[in-house]
Design an enzyme around this catalytic site. Structure first.
Site, PDB file in Angstrom:
ATOM      1  N   ASN A  45      30.267  26.161  41.501  1.00 41.05           N
ATOM      2  CA  ASN A  45      30.350  27.498  42.048  1.00 41.05           C
ATOM      3  C   ASN A  45      30.995  27.522  43.242  1.00 41.05           C
ATOM      4  OD1 ASN A  45      30.229  30.503  42.740  1.00 41.05           O
ATOM      5  ND2 ASN A  45      29.190  30.959  40.807  1.00 41.05           N
ATOM      6  N   HIS A  56      33.759  29.865  38.695  1.00 43.86           N
ATOM      7  CA  HIS A  56      31.850  29.092  38.332  1.00 43.86           C
ATOM      8  C   HIS A  56      31.986  27.962  38.543  1.00 43.86           C
ATOM      9  CE1 HIS A  56      30.841  33.306  37.024  1.00 43.86           C
ATOM     10  NE2 HIS A  56      31.308  33.538  38.509  1.00 43.86           N
ATOM     11  N   GLU A  58      31.335  25.904  36.023  1.00 47.09           N
ATOM     12  CA  GLU A  58      31.701  25.744  35.157  1.00 47.09           C
ATOM     13  C   GLU A  58      33.009  25.202  35.173  1.00 47.09           C
ATOM     14  OE1 GLU A  58      27.300  26.922  33.925  1.00 47.09           O
ATOM     15  OE2 GLU A  58      29.284  27.361  34.709  1.00 47.09           O
ATOM     16  N   SER A  81      22.439  28.490  33.264  1.00 49.27           N
ATOM     17  CA  SER A  81      22.686  29.346  31.326  1.00 49.27           C
ATOM     18  C   SER A  81      24.481  29.719  31.907  1.00 49.27           C
ATOM     19  CB  SER A  81      21.789  30.063  31.017  1.00 49.27           C
ATOM     20  OG  SER A  81      22.546  30.528  29.781  1.00 49.27           O
ATOM     21  N   CYS A  83      27.614  31.943  31.890  1.00 48.44           N
ATOM     22  CA  CYS A  83      27.546  33.345  32.012  1.00 48.44           C
ATOM     23  C   CYS A  83      28.535  33.757  30.823  1.00 48.44           C
ATOM     24  CB  CYS A  83      28.193  33.845  33.398  1.00 48.44           C
ATOM     25  SG  CYS A  83      30.389  32.924  33.546  1.00 48.44           S
ATOM     26  N   CYS A  86      32.452  31.861  31.132  1.00 46.09           N
ATOM     27  CA  CYS A  86      31.796  29.982  31.502  1.00 46.09           C
ATOM     28  C   CYS A  86      31.587  29.430  29.652  1.00 46.09           C
ATOM     29  CB  CYS A  86      30.439  29.065  32.064  1.00 46.09           C
ATOM     30  SG  CYS A  86      31.206  30.143  33.872  1.00 46.09           S
TER      31      CYS A  86
END
Length: 149
Positions: A45, A56, A58, A81, A83, A86
């Site tokens: 991130n 972010h 990912e 996890s 969002c 992503c």
């Protein structure tokens, strides 16, 4: 299930990205894309560091992996996890397997991923969960800006 050696390599690398982001003053979320034991892309991130709305962990990882047509052959490891943004990218790029290190501090899109054909492996990594919990307590301003819904 993935072999233990692959899980370790992937989670170690994603965690290293998250801790690097935290050391830079950012939000500690990291991700890596792997084919077998080979890391294809990595990211963290970087919303704070680069003033980006979309980088972010990912998304940064996808960006650093470059243009590809083989995302379906790769496994994405992420410390938190994903969002919805992503998760949408995961589905868009046809990633078939995602390993998540923490669903306790943030979750909810696992079912969306599964409904779109993604195999979700929840790992609840002993390092990721407390790192994010501490970050949320120490920097609720950044947490709420970044991902809180």
């Amino acid at each position: 299930m993935l072999p233990d050696a692959i899980l370790k390599i992937g989670m170690d690398a994603a965690f290293a990205e998250a801790t690097a982001g935290l050391a830079e003053g950012g939000i500690p979320i990291g991700a890596v894309l792997m084919r077998g034991e080979e890391i294809i892309g990595r990211g963290r991130n970087q919303r704070v560091q680069l003033g980006s709305q979309i980088l972010h962990g990912e998304m940064s990882c996808f960006e650093n992996a470059g243009r590809r047509s083989d995302f379906g052959e790769l496994v994405l490891f992420t410390t938190l996890s994903p969002c919805m943004m992503c998760s949408g990218a995961i589905v868009q790029f046809k990633v078939k397997t995602v390993v998540i290190g923490d669903t306790q501090n943030f979750g909810g899109n696992e079912d969306f991923l599964r409904q779109n054909g993604v195999k979700v492996i929840v790992n609840e990594d002993r390092r990721c969960v407390p790192m994010m919990r501490a970050f949320i307590e120490e920097r609720p301003d950044l947490w709420n800006e970044d991902i809180s819904v």
